[in-house]
Design a protein around this motif. Structure first.
Motif, PDB file in Angstrom:
ATOM      1  N   LEU A   1       5.133  -3.576  10.863  1.00  0.00           N
ATOM      2  CA  LEU A   1       3.927  -4.248  11.354  1.00  0.00           C
ATOM      3  C   LEU A   1       4.134  -5.753  11.309  1.00  0.00           C
ATOM      4  O   LEU A   1       4.725  -6.269  10.359  1.00  0.00           O
ATOM      5  CB  LEU A   1       2.738  -3.918  10.454  1.00  0.00           C
ATOM      6  CG  LEU A   1       1.912  -2.672  10.733  1.00  0.00           C
ATOM      7  CD1 LEU A   1       0.743  -2.635   9.776  1.00  0.00           C
ATOM      8  CD2 LEU A   1       1.405  -2.654  12.154  1.00  0.00           C
TER       9      LEU A   1
ATOM     10  N   SER B   1      -5.477   3.516   5.082  1.00  0.00           N
ATOM     11  CA  SER B   1      -4.123   4.068   4.913  1.00  0.00           C
ATOM     12  C   SER B   1      -3.427   3.475   3.699  1.00  0.00           C
ATOM     13  O   SER B   1      -2.597   4.137   3.062  1.00  0.00           O
ATOM     14  CB  SER B   1      -3.279   3.782   6.161  1.00  0.00           C
ATOM     15  OG  SER B   1      -3.774   4.489   7.260  1.00  0.00           O
ATOM     16  N   LEU B   2      -3.760   2.248   3.379  1.00  0.00           N
ATOM     17  CA  LEU B   2      -3.123   1.584   2.243  1.00  0.00           C
ATOM     18  C   LEU B   2      -3.582   2.181   0.910  1.00  0.00           C
ATOM     19  O   LEU B   2      -3.007   1.886  -0.134  1.00  0.00           O
ATOM     20  CB  LEU B   2      -3.421   0.088   2.279  1.00  0.00           C
ATOM     21  CG  LEU B   2      -2.948  -0.642   3.546  1.00  0.00           C
ATOM     22  CD1 LEU B   2      -3.520  -2.040   3.605  1.00  0.00           C
ATOM     23  CD2 LEU B   2      -1.424  -0.688   3.579  1.00  0.00           C
TER      24      LEU B   2
ATOM     25  N   ARG C   1      -3.770  -5.245  -3.140  1.00  0.00           N
ATOM     26  CA  ARG C   1      -4.509  -3.996  -2.906  1.00  0.00           C
ATOM     27  C   ARG C   1      -5.723  -3.889  -3.829  1.00  0.00           C
ATOM     28  O   ARG C   1      -6.748  -3.334  -3.452  1.00  0.00           O
ATOM     29  CB  ARG C   1      -3.571  -2.804  -3.137  1.00  0.00           C
ATOM     30  CG  ARG C   1      -3.776  -1.640  -2.171  1.00  0.00           C
ATOM     31  CD  ARG C   1      -2.557  -0.752  -2.173  1.00  0.00           C
ATOM     32  NE  ARG C   1      -2.337  -0.137  -3.460  1.00  0.00           N
ATOM     33  CZ  ARG C   1      -2.802   1.058  -3.813  1.00  0.00           C
ATOM     34  NH1 ARG C   1      -3.501   1.773  -2.972  1.00  0.00           N
ATOM     35  NH2 ARG C   1      -2.536   1.549  -5.001  1.00  0.00           N
TER      36      ARG C   1
ATOM     37  N   ARG D   1      12.005 -11.952  -9.599  1.00  0.00           N
ATOM     38  CA  ARG D   1      11.939 -10.927  -8.552  1.00  0.00           C
ATOM     39  C   ARG D   1      10.492 -10.643  -8.188  1.00  0.00           C
ATOM     40  O   ARG D   1       9.607 -10.758  -9.039  1.00  0.00           O
ATOM     41  CB  ARG D   1      12.615  -9.639  -9.016  1.00  0.00           C
ATOM     42  CG  ARG D   1      11.893  -9.050 -10.193  1.00  0.00           C
ATOM     43  CD  ARG D   1      12.606  -7.917 -10.877  1.00  0.00           C
ATOM     44  NE  ARG D   1      11.779  -7.502 -12.014  1.00  0.00           N
ATOM     45  CZ  ARG D   1      11.280  -6.282 -12.164  1.00  0.00           C
ATOM     46  NH1 ARG D   1      11.536  -5.365 -11.289  1.00  0.00           N
ATOM     47  NH2 ARG D   1      10.535  -5.981 -13.200  1.00  0.00           N
TER      48      ARG D   1
ATOM     49  N   ALA E   1      -2.656   7.241  -0.923  1.00  0.00           N
ATOM     50  CA  ALA E   1      -2.044   7.905  -2.076  1.00  0.00           C
ATOM     51  C   ALA E   1      -3.030   7.974  -3.235  1.00  0.00           C
ATOM     52  O   ALA E   1      -3.144   9.000  -3.918  1.00  0.00           O
ATOM     53  CB  ALA E   1      -0.780   7.167  -2.504  1.00  0.00           C
TER      54      ALA E   1
ATOM     55  N   HIS F   1       6.467  -6.574   1.016  1.00  0.00           N
ATOM     56  CA  HIS F   1       5.847  -5.314   1.425  1.00  0.00           C
ATOM     57  C   HIS F   1       5.881  -5.194   2.942  1.00  0.00           C
ATOM     58  O   HIS F   1       5.241  -5.962   3.655  1.00  0.00           O
ATOM     59  CB  HIS F   1       4.406  -5.248   0.938  1.00  0.00           C
ATOM     60  CG  HIS F   1       3.735  -3.941   1.271  1.00  0.00           C
ATOM     61  ND1 HIS F   1       3.668  -2.900   0.391  1.00  0.00           N
ATOM     62  CD2 HIS F   1       3.132  -3.516   2.400  1.00  0.00           C
ATOM     63  CE1 HIS F   1       3.044  -1.883   0.959  1.00  0.00           C
ATOM     64  NE2 HIS F   1       2.700  -2.230   2.178  1.00  0.00           N
TER      65      HIS F   1
ATOM     66  N   THR G   1       5.098  -2.758   6.183  1.00  0.00           N
ATOM     67  CA  THR G   1       4.407  -1.548   6.602  1.00  0.00           C
ATOM     68  C   THR G   1       5.039  -1.092   7.902  1.00  0.00           C
ATOM     69  O   THR G   1       4.473  -1.252   8.972  1.00  0.00           O
ATOM     70  CB  THR G   1       2.904  -1.820   6.758  1.00  0.00           C
ATOM     71  OG1 THR G   1       2.448  -2.442   5.559  1.00  0.00           O
ATOM     72  CG2 THR G   1       2.135  -0.530   6.963  1.00  0.00           C
ATOM     73  N   ASP G   2       6.245  -0.578   7.792  1.00  0.00           N
ATOM     74  CA  ASP G   2       6.958  -0.021   8.931  1.00  0.00           C
ATOM     75  C   ASP G   2       6.986  -0.971  10.120  1.00  0.00           C
ATOM     76  O   ASP G   2       6.648  -0.602  11.244  1.00  0.00           O
ATOM     77  CB  ASP G   2       6.317   1.311   9.326  1.00  0.00           C
ATOM     78  CG  ASP G   2       7.176   2.053  10.336  1.00  0.00           C
ATOM     79  OD1 ASP G   2       8.405   1.908  10.262  1.00  0.00           O
ATOM     80  OD2 ASP G   2       6.612   2.739  11.200  1.00  0.00           O
TER      81      ASP G   2
ATOM     82  N   PHE H   1      -7.748  -1.504   4.826  1.00  0.00           N
ATOM     83  CA  PHE H   1      -7.453  -0.406   5.739  1.00  0.00           C
ATOM     84  C   PHE H   1      -7.139   0.841   4.911  1.00  0.00           C
ATOM     85  O   PHE H   1      -6.313   0.798   4.001  1.00  0.00           O
ATOM     86  CB  PHE H   1      -6.261  -0.784   6.619  1.00  0.00           C
ATOM     87  CG  PHE H   1      -6.045   0.134   7.780  1.00  0.00           C
ATOM     88  CD1 PHE H   1      -6.936   0.161   8.831  1.00  0.00           C
ATOM     89  CD2 PHE H   1      -4.947   0.981   7.817  1.00  0.00           C
ATOM     90  CE1 PHE H   1      -6.737   1.010   9.909  1.00  0.00           C
ATOM     91  CE2 PHE H   1      -4.743   1.826   8.898  1.00  0.00           C
ATOM     92  CZ  PHE H   1      -5.645   1.842   9.936  1.00  0.00           C
TER      93      PHE H   1
ATOM     94  N   ASP I   1       7.381  -8.465  -7.832  1.00  0.00           N
ATOM     95  CA  ASP I   1       7.024  -7.233  -8.534  1.00  0.00           C
ATOM     96  C   ASP I   1       5.972  -6.469  -7.736  1.00  0.00           C
ATOM     97  O   ASP I   1       6.243  -6.006  -6.645  1.00  0.00           O
ATOM     98  CB  ASP I   1       6.553  -7.553  -9.959  1.00  0.00           C
ATOM     99  CG  ASP I   1       6.676  -6.347 -10.873  1.00  0.00           C
ATOM    100  OD1 ASP I   1       6.698  -5.229 -10.356  1.00  0.00           O
ATOM    101  OD2 ASP I   1       6.741  -6.507 -12.106  1.00  0.00           O
ATOM    102  N   LEU I   2       4.781  -6.394  -8.260  1.00  0.00           N
ATOM    103  CA  LEU I   2       3.766  -5.533  -7.635  1.00  0.00           C
ATOM    104  C   LEU I   2       2.691  -6.358  -6.937  1.00  0.00           C
ATOM    105  O   LEU I   2       1.521  -5.970  -6.930  1.00  0.00           O
ATOM    106  CB  LEU I   2       3.140  -4.636  -8.708  1.00  0.00           C
ATOM    107  CG  LEU I   2       4.127  -3.761  -9.469  1.00  0.00           C
ATOM    108  CD1 LEU I   2       3.427  -3.012 -10.582  1.00  0.00           C
ATOM    109  CD2 LEU I   2       4.810  -2.792  -8.520  1.00  0.00           C
TER     110      LEU I   2
ATOM    111  N   GLU J   1       1.251  -4.258  -3.971  1.00  0.00           N
ATOM    112  CA  GLU J   1       0.738  -2.959  -4.386  1.00  0.00           C
ATOM    113  C   GLU J   1      -0.394  -3.072  -5.392  1.00  0.00           C
ATOM    114  O   GLU J   1      -1.217  -2.161  -5.507  1.00  0.00           O
ATOM    115  CB  GLU J   1       1.866  -2.118  -4.998  1.00  0.00           C
ATOM    116  CG  GLU J   1       2.907  -1.648  -3.998  1.00  0.00           C
ATOM    117  CD  GLU J   1       3.876  -2.740  -3.596  1.00  0.00           C
ATOM    118  OE1 GLU J   1       3.861  -3.812  -4.253  1.00  0.00           O
ATOM    119  OE2 GLU J   1       4.624  -2.560  -2.627  1.00  0.00           O
ATOM    120  N   ARG J   2      -0.407  -4.150  -6.159  1.00  0.00           N
ATOM    121  CA  ARG J   2      -1.447  -4.319  -7.163  1.00  0.00           C
ATOM    122  C   ARG J   2      -2.367  -5.487  -6.811  1.00  0.00           C
ATOM    123  O   ARG J   2      -3.533  -5.309  -6.506  1.00  0.00           O
ATOM    124  CB  ARG J   2      -0.801  -4.554  -8.547  1.00  0.00           C
ATOM    125  CG  ARG J   2      -0.146  -3.330  -9.119  1.00  0.00           C
ATOM    126  CD  ARG J   2      -1.195  -2.408  -9.705  1.00  0.00           C
ATOM    127  NE  ARG J   2      -0.606  -1.192 -10.250  1.00  0.00           N
ATOM    128  CZ  ARG J   2      -0.396  -0.089  -9.566  1.00  0.00           C
ATOM    129  NH1 ARG J   2      -0.705  -0.037  -8.284  1.00  0.00           N
ATOM    130  NH2 ARG J   2       0.111   0.990 -10.137  1.00  0.00           N
TER     131      ARG J   2
END
Lengths: 471, 358
Positions: free
Chosen positions: B157, B172-173, B124, B114, B176, B152, B154-155, B170, B116-117, B120-121
């Protein structure tokens, strides 16, 4: 494509504004056609598979409106239109096996049903094609409302002149939009993890995490939906159009009746105008024709209360429940609110002493909160588990890993402070708030709004941190 | 008009400042795993790797202590790491003047099955490059498995634009992390973690509890079905090792007993068969006999079966013993029960490289 997403903020919105400014210099018609084209593009990008449905719906209803004008059968045509619209809505929402309901179907269907009923007498000239297309499918209200009232909106779409990008409209509209964007991305979205975690593990929630999950959801729902509505209002404002309010500090309501006058106001207004009031009037007429009391004394009797108040409320709330979906949880949500409303009416009719304002607000919010658990849960048993947790049936431990943290409690407290103490977006933008919170087109506010826009844009495409962030 | 200009200017300036901060000072606000990845990236960039490198996922990152091994090594395993991160790290390591002579690989079954990150990792955090992402895109299209590349969104994109936003960092990424990190409040902590991870040659802990009886992912799988794209990268990884004549050893990290009791037998069998097939195709690739060892719960620090310090010491001691006694390819691993929990605890015999001098 959502208003709070990067594609909209970085691509669609600048494009539609620039194009509108250019088209507006040419004339009204090009500006309107530009907005129609961009609305179709907006819907096509968001839900391309259902774009033909939207076009057919708008074209079909417009054809009906033309047939109805000066027709002796206008009322019958309107009835046919309402039935067909509801049939389409019901087919996609409750019958067909399409994986998801077409985006915004309920909103553009109800908006058009309202227009059909408004023209049902046959003596009101239908709007022009371009004006009607904008009324039914203008992108700010297309996917999540507010449900537009033809009496208010059609004249705006039909107005001669004013189809230009005016700096005053742009400044005010941007203010609405930025505040709405912050409500959605900064206030509502961070609650999603707590809500999802809480409702997913409802069986294990002790009293504090259960309350935290329920309260977080009620706040998430309010800031999310009202933020989105603010963005829609702001977008319309940028093009010189005034959308109706959809929220008016609903959690400050002192009764459940008042709550429904302040929450999703455009839906309430629609259902009041086309369901509740006609039903009530029909019952009153029937009772009057049968020499039955219709006044205060009659309403205080069981039979009179049941048919003059209970039945219209029940029918209206059943539609509210079905509007959201044909599930047992939504039906339970509607049933609970029906009970709350009827108790509220009984209290009023029997002139029981009014509670202090704070107690009224708290009691009303408690009712809304309990019903919202059913609104969020996917099953009745799941909702029951959350409520059991809130009642302490799963224990009273203060901490529960991943759900209950002091920081989140403080965050919730801050959000409640906004809900109960801060002015609404409209109050801020139209100078009805306290002086320092009343927006004006001053350099100070320009800097504030610019920085707020940055925060909104940053939050819009954010990659959330994981609760277990080291994995 | 002045209002709008000023609004636009303040938005542009504030956004630009945040963007510059994100690019220049990630250590000031990123979450606690970032500095550990940064440490590995720095060691890679400096070619400060030693004789061996460890590639894998978070269990390997936590459970293998390089300075307890009988040779100099660097742990380049990362949280959520899969074959694509391992391939990216290996390719950089092989570009060093003194490339590693041996490689230890460790992934749990879930990191074959699967996404994974990765976004995100790995993306990023800047652990994989824009070229790596382009490679993933091309390979995904060629194989017909877009699961990792499209993991991933992004709405809505366009994917090319999304890749660009990641490439240019960018802001925004990173929002958080900026919020949770208070903009700059994580600087000191992250510097400490960076220092510790560098000193530990890339090893870093996840959970450090004195035991965990939680059932990890393996206990919830009903079958082992590797994703084609991850399978492709695993094959590419081993092929690259073959081309450079480097011996590699697949080491399965232990799961706790609670997980082991829940593991579907099919999962274990299919995972072992999958690795055995690779072992047959790649002569320099060796797989430990037990592809899913299980240890008492007390050696695990969290619900994801990450070894706690005691477990990591124990595991690395056994690994070091085997690496010292049985160089790859010289013994039949299947017969000697390599890294079996029932084997003797030979940690006392091992002389860590850090104590052996150069």
């Amino acid at each position: 494509m959502t208003f709070s997403g990067l594609p909209f903020l970085l691509g669609f919105l600048p494009l539609v504004l620039c194009g509108f400014a250019a088209a507006g210099r040419v004339g009204d018609a090009p500006a309107k056609y530009w907005l129609i084209a961009m609305s179709l593009l907006f819907y096509g990008v968001a839900a391309g598979a259902f774009l033909p449905l939207l076009v057919l719906s708008v074209a079909g209803n417009f054809w009906l409106l033309r047939r109805m004008y000066r027709s002796p059968q206008a009322g019958q045509w309107a009835a046919v239109g309402v039935v067909v619209n509801l049939a389409v809505l019901g087919w996609f929402k409750y019958v067909t096996l399409v994986p998801s309901t077409p985006l915004g179907l309920s909103f553009f269907t109800f908006t058009q049903i309202g227009c059909l009923l408004y023209h049902a007498a046959g003596d009101t000239k239908p709007p022009r094609a371009a004006d009607y297309a904008l009324f039914a499918a203008f992108f700010p209200g297309l996917t999540a409302g507010p449900i537009l009232n033809p009496n208010e909106m059609v004249p705006q779409f039909a107005r001669p002149g004013g189809w230009r990008l005016i700096t005053g409209n742009l400044a005010t509209g941007l203010g609405f939009f930025v505040i709405g964007l912050l409500k959605k991305t900064v206030l509502a979205d961070p609650l999603a993890a707590v809500v999802a975690g809480g409702f997913a593990g409802a069986a294990d929630l002790t009293v504090f995490p259960a309350w935290q999950a329920a309260c977080s959801y009620s706040l998430q729902l309010y800031f999310d939906f009202s933020g989105y509505s603010d963005m829609a209002i702001g977008l319309a404002w940028m093009f010189g159009l005034r959308f109706p309010d959809n929220f008016d500090q609903p959690y400050r309501a002192t009764s459940v009746i008042a709550y429904w006058q302040r929450w999703h106001m455009s839906l309430t207004r629609f259902l009041m105008a086309h369901v509740h009031t006609p039903l009530t009037m029909a019952v009153l007429r029937w009772r009057r024709d049968h020499a039955l009391p219709v006044g205060y004394a009659g309403q205080r009797r069981v039979a009179g209360f049941a048919c003059m108040i209970g039945m219209p409320v029940l029918a209206t709330m059943a539609l509210v429940a079905l509007w959201h979906g044909a599930t047992w949880t939504f039906l339970a949500f509607g049933a609970l609110h029906t009970v709350f409303l009827l108790v509220n009416h009984l209290w009023r009719l029997h002139r029981l002493p009014a509670l202090p304002r704070t107690a009224s607000v708290a009691l009303t919010y408690l009712c809304v909160l309990l019903a919202s658990v059913f609104f969020r849960a996917t099953t009745l048993s799941g909702a029951g588990s959350v409520l059991a947790g809130m009642a302490g049936l799963h224990g009273f431990e203060v901490t529960s890993p991943g759900i209950h943290t002091a920081g989140r409690i403080c965050w919730l407290a801050g959000l409640y402070a906004i809900v109960w103490a801060a002015p609404t977006t409209r109050q801020v933008m139209q100078g009805e708030a306290t002086a320092w919170l009343s927006w004006r087109p001053t350099p100070h506010w320009a800097v504030v709004m610019g920085c707020a826009a940055t925060v909104g844009l940053l939050a819009a495409g954010g990659t959330g941190e994981f609760l277990y962030f080291r994995f | 008009m002045v209002y709008l200009r000023l609004l636009g200017l303040s938005a542009a300036v504030s956004f630009g400042l945040v963007w510059a901060w994100v690019v220049a000072m990630p250590m000031a606000f990123m979450d606690a795993e970032y500095p550990s990845w940064r440490a590995k990236r720095i060691m890679l960039d400096r070619c400060d790797l030693g004789e061996a490198i460890i590639l894998g996922d978070s269990r390997a990152a936590a459970g293998i202590l390089p300075d307890r091994l009988p040779f100099s090594a660097t742990n380049l395993a990362v949280g959520g790491g899969e074959a694509i991160e391992a391939y990216a790290a290996l390719a950089r390591a092989l570009a060093c003047p003194s490339a590693p002579q041996r490689v230890i690989i460790s992934f749990d079954p879930g990191h074959f099955t699967r996404p994974d990150l990765f976004w995100e990792r790995s993306v990023r955090f800047g652990f994989v490059s824009a070229a790596d992402i382009e490679g993933l895109r091309d390979a995904s299209r060629r194989i017909g498995d877009m699961s990792l590349y499209e993991a991933h969104h992004t709405d809505g994109l366009p994917l090319a634009l999304r890749d660009t936003l990641f490439r240019v960092r960018f802001p925004s990424l990173y929002f958080a992390s900026l919020v949770h990190g208070g903009g700059f409040l994580r600087w000191s902590r992250n510097q400490t973690i960076l220092k510790d991870a560098t000193a530990a040659r890339g090893q870093y802990y996840f959970g450090t509890q004195p035991g965990s009886g939680a059932v990890a992912l393996e206990g919830h799988l009903d079958a082992f079905r590797p994703l084609p794209i991850l399978d492709h990268y695993f094959e590419t990884l081993l092929t690259l090792l073959d081309q450079h004549g480097i011996d590699s050893r697949f080491v399965a990290m232990p799961v706790n007993d609670a997980t082991w009791h829940q593991v579907h037998p099919t999962v274990h069998e299919q995972f072992a068969a999958y690795l055995a097939a690779y072992e047959r195709r790649h002569p320099r690739f060796h797989v430990t006999a037990d592809t899913m060892p299980h240890w008492p719960d007390r050696f695990f620090g969290d619900q994801f079966c990450h070894l706690n310090p005691e477990g990591a010491e124990r595991f690395t001691a056994q690994l070091a013993q085997r690496l010292q006694d049985a160089p790859p390819g010289t013994q039949n691993e299947a017969q000697n029960g390599w890294l079996s929990d029932t084997g003797r605890d030979a940690s006392a015999k091992v002389m860590p490289s850090s104590k052996r001098g150069s």
